[in-house]
Structures are given as structure tokens and as C-alpha cells.
Motif scaffolding. Structure first.
Motif, PDB file in Angstrom:
ATOM      1  N   GLN A 136     -31.044   6.858 -10.267  1.00  0.00           N
ATOM      2  CA  GLN A 136     -32.066   6.275 -11.130  1.00  0.00           C
ATOM      3  C   GLN A 136     -31.459   5.163 -11.965  1.00  0.00           C
ATOM      4  O   GLN A 136     -30.349   5.279 -12.478  1.00  0.00           O
ATOM      5  N   VAL A 137     -32.215   4.066 -12.111  1.00  0.00           N
ATOM      6  CA  VAL A 137     -31.750   2.895 -12.843  1.00  0.00           C
ATOM      7  C   VAL A 137     -32.262   2.966 -14.274  1.00  0.00           C
ATOM      8  O   VAL A 137     -33.472   3.090 -14.499  1.00  0.00           O
ATOM      9  N   PRO A 138     -31.376   2.885 -15.274  1.00  0.00           N
ATOM     10  CA  PRO A 138     -31.839   2.844 -16.665  1.00  0.00           C
ATOM     11  C   PRO A 138     -32.440   1.478 -16.973  1.00  0.00           C
ATOM     12  O   PRO A 138     -31.808   0.445 -16.754  1.00  0.00           O
ATOM     13  N   CYS A 139     -33.674   1.469 -17.474  1.00  0.00           N
ATOM     14  CA  CYS A 139     -34.365   0.204 -17.742  1.00  0.00           C
ATOM     15  C   CYS A 139     -34.561  -0.033 -19.237  1.00  0.00           C
ATOM     16  O   CYS A 139     -34.117  -1.045 -19.773  1.00  0.00           O
ATOM     17  N   SER A 140     -35.240   0.895 -19.894  1.00  0.00           N
ATOM     18  CA  SER A 140     -35.519   0.735 -21.317  1.00  0.00           C
ATOM     19  C   SER A 140     -34.305   1.146 -22.144  1.00  0.00           C
ATOM     20  O   SER A 140     -33.323   1.693 -21.633  1.00  0.00           O
ATOM     21  N   ARG A 141     -34.404   0.886 -23.436  1.00  0.00           N
ATOM     22  CA  ARG A 141     -33.316   1.251 -24.341  1.00  0.00           C
ATOM     23  C   ARG A 141     -33.054   2.747 -24.306  1.00  0.00           C
ATOM     24  O   ARG A 141     -31.910   3.192 -24.264  1.00  0.00           O
ATOM     25  N   ALA A 142     -34.129   3.544 -24.303  1.00  0.00           N
ATOM     26  CA  ALA A 142     -33.969   5.003 -24.274  1.00  0.00           C
ATOM     27  C   ALA A 142     -33.306   5.445 -22.974  1.00  0.00           C
ATOM     28  O   ALA A 142     -32.457   6.341 -22.972  1.00  0.00           O
ATOM     29  N   ASP A 143     -33.702   4.805 -21.842  1.00  0.00           N
ATOM     30  CA  ASP A 143     -33.097   5.156 -20.556  1.00  0.00           C
ATOM     31  C   ASP A 143     -31.604   4.858 -20.548  1.00  0.00           C
ATOM     32  O   ASP A 143     -30.800   5.630 -20.025  1.00  0.00           O
ATOM     33  N   VAL A 144     -31.244   3.711 -21.114  1.00  0.00           N
ATOM     34  CA  VAL A 144     -29.832   3.307 -21.114  1.00  0.00           C
ATOM     35  C   VAL A 144     -28.988   4.316 -21.871  1.00  0.00           C
ATOM     36  O   VAL A 144     -27.943   4.780 -21.384  1.00  0.00           O
ATOM     37  N   PHE A 145     -29.417   4.678 -23.064  1.00  0.00           N
ATOM     38  CA  PHE A 145     -28.600   5.575 -23.885  1.00  0.00           C
ATOM     39  C   PHE A 145     -28.660   7.022 -23.414  1.00  0.00           C
ATOM     40  O   PHE A 145     -27.789   7.816 -23.733  1.00  0.00           O
ATOM     41  N   ALA A 146     -29.696   7.369 -22.628  1.00  0.00           N
ATOM     42  CA  ALA A 146     -29.786   8.728 -22.094  1.00  0.00           C
ATOM     43  C   ALA A 146     -29.104   8.859 -20.741  1.00  0.00           C
ATOM     44  O   ALA A 146     -28.934   9.972 -20.238  1.00  0.00           O
ATOM     45  N   SER A 147     -28.697   7.745 -20.149  1.00  0.00           N
ATOM     46  CA  SER A 147     -28.131   7.760 -18.802  1.00  0.00           C
ATOM     47  C   SER A 147     -26.766   8.440 -18.777  1.00  0.00           C
ATOM     48  O   SER A 147     -25.921   8.213 -19.649  1.00  0.00           O
ATOM     49  N   LYS A 148     -26.578   9.277 -17.754  1.00  0.00           N
ATOM     50  CA  LYS A 148     -25.284   9.918 -17.541  1.00  0.00           C
ATOM     51  C   LYS A 148     -24.445   9.158 -16.522  1.00  0.00           C
ATOM     52  O   LYS A 148     -23.302   9.540 -16.263  1.00  0.00           O
ATOM     53  N   GLN A 149     -25.035   8.092 -15.961  1.00  0.00           N
ATOM     54  CA  GLN A 149     -24.317   7.309 -14.950  1.00  0.00           C
ATOM     55  C   GLN A 149     -23.435   6.249 -15.584  1.00  0.00           C
ATOM     56  O   GLN A 149     -22.542   5.720 -14.926  1.00  0.00           O
ATOM     57  N   THR A 197     -20.904   4.745 -18.719  1.00  0.00           N
ATOM     58  CA  THR A 197     -19.995   5.076 -19.814  1.00  0.00           C
ATOM     59  C   THR A 197     -20.530   4.463 -21.109  1.00  0.00           C
ATOM     60  O   THR A 197     -21.456   3.635 -21.088  1.00  0.00           O
ATOM     61  N   VAL A 198     -19.950   4.859 -22.221  1.00  0.00           N
ATOM     62  CA  VAL A 198     -20.382   4.316 -23.512  1.00  0.00           C
ATOM     63  C   VAL A 198     -20.181   2.805 -23.550  1.00  0.00           C
ATOM     64  O   VAL A 198     -21.033   2.055 -24.050  1.00  0.00           O
ATOM     65  N   VAL A 199     -19.074   2.341 -23.004  1.00  0.00           N
ATOM     66  CA  VAL A 199     -18.807   0.899 -22.978  1.00  0.00           C
ATOM     67  C   VAL A 199     -19.836   0.177 -22.111  1.00  0.00           C
ATOM     68  O   VAL A 199     -20.349  -0.890 -22.484  1.00  0.00           O
ATOM     69  N   GLU A 200     -20.175   0.752 -20.962  1.00  0.00           N
ATOM     70  CA  GLU A 200     -21.162   0.134 -20.085  1.00  0.00           C
ATOM     71  C   GLU A 200     -22.541   0.077 -20.737  1.00  0.00           C
ATOM     72  O   GLU A 200     -23.282  -0.902 -20.563  1.00  0.00           O
ATOM     73  N   LYS A 201     -22.896   1.109 -21.479  1.00  0.00           N
ATOM     74  CA  LYS A 201     -24.189   1.107 -22.164  1.00  0.00           C
ATOM     75  C   LYS A 201     -24.278  -0.048 -23.148  1.00  0.00           C
ATOM     76  O   LYS A 201     -25.301  -0.738 -23.240  1.00  0.00           O
ATOM     77  N   ARG A 202     -23.206  -0.279 -23.908  1.00  0.00           N
ATOM     78  CA  ARG A 202     -23.208  -1.380 -24.875  1.00  0.00           C
ATOM     79  C   ARG A 202     -23.247  -2.723 -24.164  1.00  0.00           C
ATOM     80  O   ARG A 202     -23.964  -3.635 -24.595  1.00  0.00           O
ATOM     81  N   MET A 203     -22.502  -2.858 -23.070  1.00  0.00           N
ATOM     82  CA  MET A 203     -22.493  -4.113 -22.317  1.00  0.00           C
ATOM     83  C   MET A 203     -23.876  -4.413 -21.741  1.00  0.00           C
ATOM     84  O   MET A 203     -24.359  -5.560 -21.802  1.00  0.00           O
ATOM     85  N   LEU A 204     -24.518  -3.382 -21.188  1.00  0.00           N
ATOM     86  CA  LEU A 204     -25.834  -3.585 -20.595  1.00  0.00           C
ATOM     87  C   LEU A 204     -26.862  -3.952 -21.656  1.00  0.00           C
ATOM     88  O   LEU A 204     -27.676  -4.866 -21.451  1.00  0.00           O
ATOM     89  N   MET A 205     -26.856  -3.263 -22.796  1.00  0.00           N
ATOM     90  CA  MET A 205     -27.811  -3.580 -23.853  1.00  0.00           C
ATOM     91  C   MET A 205     -27.606  -4.988 -24.378  1.00  0.00           C
ATOM     92  O   MET A 205     -28.575  -5.716 -24.643  1.00  0.00           O
ATOM     93  N   LYS A 206     -26.372  -5.405 -24.511  1.00  0.00           N
ATOM     94  CA  LYS A 206     -26.089  -6.762 -24.987  1.00  0.00           C
ATOM     95  C   LYS A 206     -26.596  -7.800 -23.993  1.00  0.00           C
ATOM     96  O   LYS A 206     -27.214  -8.806 -24.381  1.00  0.00           O
ATOM     97  N   PHE A 207     -26.402  -7.550 -22.710  1.00  0.00           N
ATOM     98  CA  PHE A 207     -26.844  -8.512 -21.694  1.00  0.00           C
ATOM     99  C   PHE A 207     -28.370  -8.557 -21.617  1.00  0.00           C
ATOM    100  O   PHE A 207     -28.959  -9.645 -21.526  1.00  0.00           O
TER     101      PHE A 207
END
Length: 683
Positions: A275-288, A290-300
Motif C-alpha cells: 500500500q502506498v502512503p498518500c495523505s499525511r496520516a498515511d505517511v506517518f502511519a506507514s510501517k513501510q 523509516t522515520v527519515v523516509e517519512k520526513r523526506m516524503l512529507m517535505k517533497f
């Protein structure tokens, strides 16, 4: 309306009932133009149509052989005057090729319940099974073999007559009798606790085996429940803030249809579906991630929301591909895959600005109706052209199906089309003509280069990714599995979308063609699905059991969206509409329809809002105009929802705010969208 009673003069004549033609018909009729809308087929939509299973079998029968017109065509030459000339049109559809049908579900001879209303499919080399030809006179009870696709009558069998249910009852009765017998045996023979546990395990395995047998779906069951299926020839989703949704709301045509929110975006990566995280909630709830990847994705994603305000970030890469730009942003391989294949969904060769624009559009559509950017119309995409046709008919448009046009009549002096002659020999005069591309003869094309779309339609027994709820509408992107192959888009539809029977999924695969549809898509099908319904085949990488393909259809469809008007050698008052393209949305068709309408009537508004039926005041004695194309107006009982569906009145309260976890597929009413919810999760 019967062709024998057609008037001989109209202001706008439209040939073909695809999406752009239907929108133009509704727009013209809405401003008071006298519209005649004809189609050579017996159904609405052309290549945008949706079929029940029996209707699809009839469509296959029609297209698996080389097209030939069996209708009697009356002579037209005596209708042409000395100062006129004729331009012949195609009276048959040649846009569908390479039709192949495969059946993998078992054909139970005892469960021979069939549906009525379809032609019998004769077996030849164009309808193959597992690449082999079989004798046309026999049905096969083995996987991948040809079967006889005759459909007669839908019969609801009683519980006692249903073989599947009878087997279940017999198994249940045996299971009920078993415990008492086992207790006596254990009292006399089994003295240890381990033996009792062993016997319990054996009984449990037996029950599981019986359960699998009960759930096994046969081809006869598919035929019996054929009316539950609504199979689209063209696989599309609606962007929540796309051109089509905006037009449906503006014109009030949205009241003729209901929609459901696509519940999840998936992708195929590292040999498994994720499953692809799309929204902000999906990104931070994703287990796929890492914490660093979540921040990078949200910034982009935050940058993409208003990338035009930061030209220094991308202008140096505007001549580079979007893939190269993602690498420059130093996103991880995991994030690059998500953004490229599942969010922007652009090709490997698309430039940076195209990728950023597509990503921004994706993000802007989040939150309008649900936690994904996409909507799907209940009963299939074929409902949308019919909705616009209905609006046209309400405002006086006349419809005539199974009615082909033989030729255009052109004035030699002015070089303008002044009339048409249909297959019954009737001459119909008109000012403006709109023709779907498939009706234009090859002689009238000037170096038109058409592309092809490869399509597959599968009926499967389970979802590609198991979830808490089995009622999921999923969009899956499969990146190229081999060099030189295109990415494949998959739309998986559950039964609550009103497109498949209970216990099955309808799966659409689409990609640009490089060969036949079977050649282009078979690798993806074999990688994600099992074509052996008896074997519980598991993915070699993930170990997850694959969905079994019960029935499959492959075909190629012409994509004429790249053709310009100058590519056709036609009079200036004849406009050509293209068929479906390979993109996920319908923006090209909407913009084309609006452009043609603007050329016809530059001073008129395109599809102004239609009044509500209760607000219409009729002239004269108050009676509505008779037979405006659809016959009598459809009463409330015609649109009565099926059992379990949410009534329209309740739908007007639905989807006014975004839900972060959508485990069920909820009907959506477009007209009640609260624009205040357009605040994005990604900000």
C-alpha cells in the motif's frame, strides 16, 4: 425513436455515443439546439460502454471475427444531386482487434445454469484457451480450456436443487454425526491426550478442505450471476478535482449517477503488492517507511503542492526527466518508486515539469471526497455517457440506436456538409456534424498515426492485497517488469461497486501497446495471479497466496487521441471526436468536447446547470414532450437501489469530510461536496 419516424431536418447531428459525443449532445440540447444522436450499435457508449457478462459475450462474438455489415443497406446514389458529392463513412467498428478469451474456472456439467440474452460463442482460433484450439462441439472441465459460452436463461435454483448448497448440507450433517462416534472410539481405544489432539487436527483439516470446496466458483455460477457484472471496455477513474467531476457538478448531470471513493493506492515492488502512503496520516502511519523516509516524503510532497512558487528548485532540471529529478532530490529508492509509479504516474520519459504537475494534481484531489484522489461510478464507467445522453433527451434530443450513417452529403461549391444518408436510404439535413473517429473511413485520413491500447479483464476469486474489509476499490501500478515494456495500470473492483458478483473481483489491466494485449499483459498476470484455480499458488518472494483467475479477456483498442483535426480530409463543419485514451482520467475527452462546442457556438455557455425537475414549468397544458429519445421519463422505481445500497437521500449527507481510515466503500454524492474540506493533509 424509430428510424421510420425521424424528422428530416436538424441543427446538430452526432454520430456515436461515446463520452465526448454525449457531452456535446447534452451541451447543444441544453441551449435549445435540435439534436439527433445516432449510433450503429444496440447500446450506448461505443468503446466507453459497460456490459453485463452476457452482453460482454455478445460483444466478443461481434468483434472476434473480422467486422462485416450484415444489415441491408439501401442504395444512396440516387439521393445525391448534381452539385453534391458523397463521403462514405464506416458502418462497422474496426477499432477492436486481437480478442482472446480464456476460462480457468471449472465447468460443472451438473451446475448448468445459464443466463439469457447472448449469442453463442463458436470456438475458433480467435477465441483461444491457454494457446490451444479445441473442438467447438464440446465443453471442457479443465483449466485454460475453451468452453461453450452459450447463455440462455437466468434461473434462481432452490436450496434443494443447488449442488453447491446440497454438498454443504451433506458435509454439515456428516460433521454433526462425527463427534458422538469419535467420543465412543476415544473412550474405548484412545487413552492418551495426544491422540485426541491428533484426531481434532484431522477433523479441522477436513473441515477446511470442505470449506474450500464450498467456496470454489465455477463458470456456471459466473454465467448464472452474469447480471451482477458490469464490465467496462475502458478502465478509468475520476480525479476528485478533475475536469469530469467539475463538469458533472456544474451541469447537474451528477444527480443521474452515484460514485464510490477508491479506497487505496497500491504498488508492486520487490515481488509483492504494497500500500502506498498518500495523505499525511498515511505517511506517518506507514510501517513501510523509516522515520527519515517519512520526513523526506512529507517535505517533497509539501514542495510539490506549490512548486511554482519555488522555481529555483526545479528549473535547472526542466529538460531532464522526472525520474532524474527525483534522484537529484536524493529521495531513497523506496520513495522514488512511490512518487514515480503511484503518485505522479508519469512515464519514464516525461519531463520534470510534467511529473511535478501530475504530483500536484494528485495531492490537490486528496481530501475532497475521501482519503484517495479517485472516484469510481457505480455500475461502471459506461454510466457516464448515458448520464449525458439522458440530459440531452430531457431537453429534446432524439436518440436512435442500431442506426448507421452511410455517407455525408457535401456541397461541391461551398465544400460544406449539408446532409447525411443513413442505411435506410433516408436523407437528413443538418448544419453541424460531429462524428466519432471510428466512423471515419481510411480514405478521409491524412497520415493519421493511431496508437493502440492493450486491455485485459479478469474475474478473480480474491483481492491482490488482503485487508480487514474485502470491499475495496484499488488502484495498482506495476512498473515495467522487463526493459522496454510499459508500466501496467490495474484497477481492482469489489462487488459493492456493482461490477461483479459476491465473492469475486473484477480486475482491469491497461497499458500502451507494443504487441498484442496478451503479449503485453501476460507477464504481469502470471506474476500477480494464479491461472490454476485448484492449486493454492503462492508468490515466490512474499509467500502470499495469489488470487486465482477464473475468466480472462484480452483485446487491443485503438487510441485516436493524438490525431489532430487537420489529419482528416473532411468538410469544415464536420468535427471528429477521438475514442478513449490510455490515461487514467478523462480530461482529454472533456477538453475536446468543450473545444468543439466552443467552435460551434462561441457565444454560448458550455453545459450550464440544468434546473431541478421540480422547478421546470412546461408550456401549454403542462404535459411533457413525448418520446424525446428515451421514451417515458424514468420513474423513481427505475432507479431504486439494490438491496444494501444507500438511498440517494442519504448519499447527500455522505462524504462531506475526509475520513482517514476508509475500510468500507461508501457511495458518494458529487453535488454535496464541501469545498471547505479541500485543505490538504500534506500541508
Amino acid at each position: 425513436m424509430s428510424a421510420d419516424h425521424l424528422p428530416s431536418e436538424f441543427e446538430v447531428l452526432i454520430v456515436g455515443t461515446g463520452l465526448p459525443e454525449s457531452i456535446i449532445a447534452a451541451a447543444c440540447s441544453r441551449i435549445g439546439q435540435k439534436v439527433l444522436h445516432v449510433d450503429r450499435s444496440a447500446y450506448y457508449g461505443g468503446n466507453w460502454a459497460s456490459f453485463t457478462f452476457s452482453g460482454l459475450l455478445s460483444w466478443i462474438e461481434e468483434h472476434k471475427h473480422e467486422a462485416c455489415n450484415k444489415d441491408e443497406i439501401k442504395e444512396w446514389k440516387d439521393k445525391i444531386q448534381e452539385d453534391e458529392e458523397a463521403i462514405l463513412l464506416n458502418t462497422v467498428d474496426k477499432t477492436i482487434t486481437n480478442v482472446e478469451v480464456f476460462c480457468f474456472a471449472s465447468q460443472d456439467s451438473e451446475d448448468n445454469i445459464q443466463e439469457e440474452g447472448v449469442l453463442q460463442l463458436k470456438h475458433d482460433s480467435s477465441v483461444t484457451a491457454a494457446g490451444t484450439e479445441e473442438d467447438s462441439g464440446s465443453s471442457k472441465d479443465c483449466h485454460g480450456q475453451q468452453i461453450q459460452a452459450t447463455v440462455t436463461n437466468t434461473v434462481e435454483s432452490s436450496p434443494s436443487e443447488d449442488p453447491v448448497r446440497s454438498d454443504s448440507q451433506a458435509s454439515a450433517q456428516e460433521t454433526d454425526d462425527a463427534p458422538s462416534t469419535q467420543e465412543e472410539n476415544h473412550g474405548n481405544m484412545c487413552s492418551t491426550e495426544s491422540e485426541k489432539q491428533e484426531a481434532g487436527v484431522t477433523e479441522q483439516v477436513s473441515e477446511c478442505t470442505d470449506e474450500k470446496k464450498r467456496k470454489k466458483i465455477t463458470y456456471s455460477q459466473i454465467v448464472k450471476e452474469g447480471r451482477r457484472f458490469n464490465v467496462d471496455l475502458t478502465s478509468k477513474l475520476l480525479y476528485a478535482k478533475g475536469c469530469l467531476v467539475d463538469l458533472l457538478i456544474k451541469s447537474n448531470v451528477s444527480r443521474y449517477a452515484e460514485f464510490k471513493n477508491a479506497t487505496r493506492i497500491l504498488t508492486y515492488q520487490n515481488g509483492k503488492v504494497e500500500q502506498v502512503p498518500c495523505s499525511r496520516a498515511d505517511v506517518f502511519a506507514s510501517k513501510q517507511l523509516t522515520v527519515v523516509e517519512k520526513r523526506m516524503l512529507m517535505k517533497f510532497l509539501t514542495f510539490c503542492m506549490d512548486y511554482q512558487q519555488h522555481p529555483e528548485e526545479y528549473l535547472d532540471f526542466k529538460d531532464h526527466t522526472f525520474v532524474e529529478f527525483l534522484k537529484m532530490k536524493k529521495l531513497t529508492a523506496n520513495l522514488q518508486h512511490f512518487v514515480h509509479h503511484s503518485i505522479s504516474m508519469v512515464s519514464e520519459t516525461d519531463k520534470t515539469t510534467e511529473g511535478l504537475r501530475a504530483t500536484q494534481n494528485f495531492l490537490q484531489c486528496l481530501g475532497r471526497y475521501g482519503n484517495t484522489p479517485f472516484l469510481f461510478p457505480l455500475y461502471g464507467n459506461g454510466e457516464i455517457p448515458q448520464c449525458f445522453c439522458r440530459m440531452c433527451a430531457v431537453f429534446g434530443g432524439i436518440y436512435c440506436l442500431r442506426h448507421a450513417v452511410q455517407c455525408l452529403v457535401v456541397d461541391k461549391e461551398t465544400k460544406r456538409c449539408k446532409a447525411v444518408i443513413d442505411t435506410s436510404g433516408m436523407r437528413i439535413s443538418c448544419k453541424h456534424f460531429i462524428v466519432e473517429d471510428s466512423y471515419v473511413a481510411d480514405e478521409q485520413r491524412k497520415s493519421v498515426q493511431h496508437r493502440q491500447i492493450s486491455r485485459a479483464v479478469l474475474i478473480t476469486d480474491k483481492s491482490l492485497l488482503k485487508a480487514e474489509s474485502d470491499q475495496q476499490i484499488s488502484l495498482i501500478t506495476v512498473p515495467p517488469l522487463e526493459p522496454g515494456r510499459p508500466a501496467v495500470r490495474i484497477v481492482e473492483l469489489c462487488s459493492s461497486s456493482m461490477t461483479s458478483m459476491q465473492g469475486t473481483y473484477l480486475v482491469h489491466l491497461t497499458c500502451p501497446s507494443s504487441g498484442t494485449a496478451k503479449e503485453d499483459l501476460s507477464l504481469v498476470v502470471s506474476r500477480l495471479f494464479s491461472e490454476n484455480v485448484d492449486a493454492d499458488e503462492k508468490d515466490a518472494d512474499s509467500g502470499v497466496e495469489k488470487p486465482s483467475v477464473l475468466w480472462a479477456l484480452y483485446f487491443n483498442m485503438r487510441d485516436s487521441s493524438v490525431a489532430e483535426r487537420s489529419s482528416y480530409n473532411l468538410p469544415s463543419n464536420v468535427y471528429v471526436c477521438s475514442g478513449p485514451d490510455s490515461t487514467l482520467g478523462s480530461d482529454h475527452s472533456i477538453k475536446q468536447a468543450e473545444s468543439i462546442f466552443g467552435q460551434l457556438f462561441p457565444d454560448e455557455e458550455f453545459c450550464p446547470p440544468a434546473p431541478n425537475p421540480e422547478d421546470i414549468i412546461y408550456d401549454g397544458d403542462g404535459a411533457e414532450a413525448e418520446n424525446a429519445g428515451f421514451g417515458a421519463p424514468l420513474g423513481p422505481e427505475h432507479n431504486k437501489p439494490e438491496e444494501g445500497a444507500v438511498p440517494e437521500q442519504e448519499n447527500e449527507k455522505a462524504m462531506t469530510e475526509t475520513t482517514e481510515k476508509n475500510t468500507t466503500v461508501t457511495p458518494v454524492s458529487l453535488a454535496t461536496c464541501n469545498d471547505s474540506t479541500e485543505e490538504q493533509d500534506t500541508e
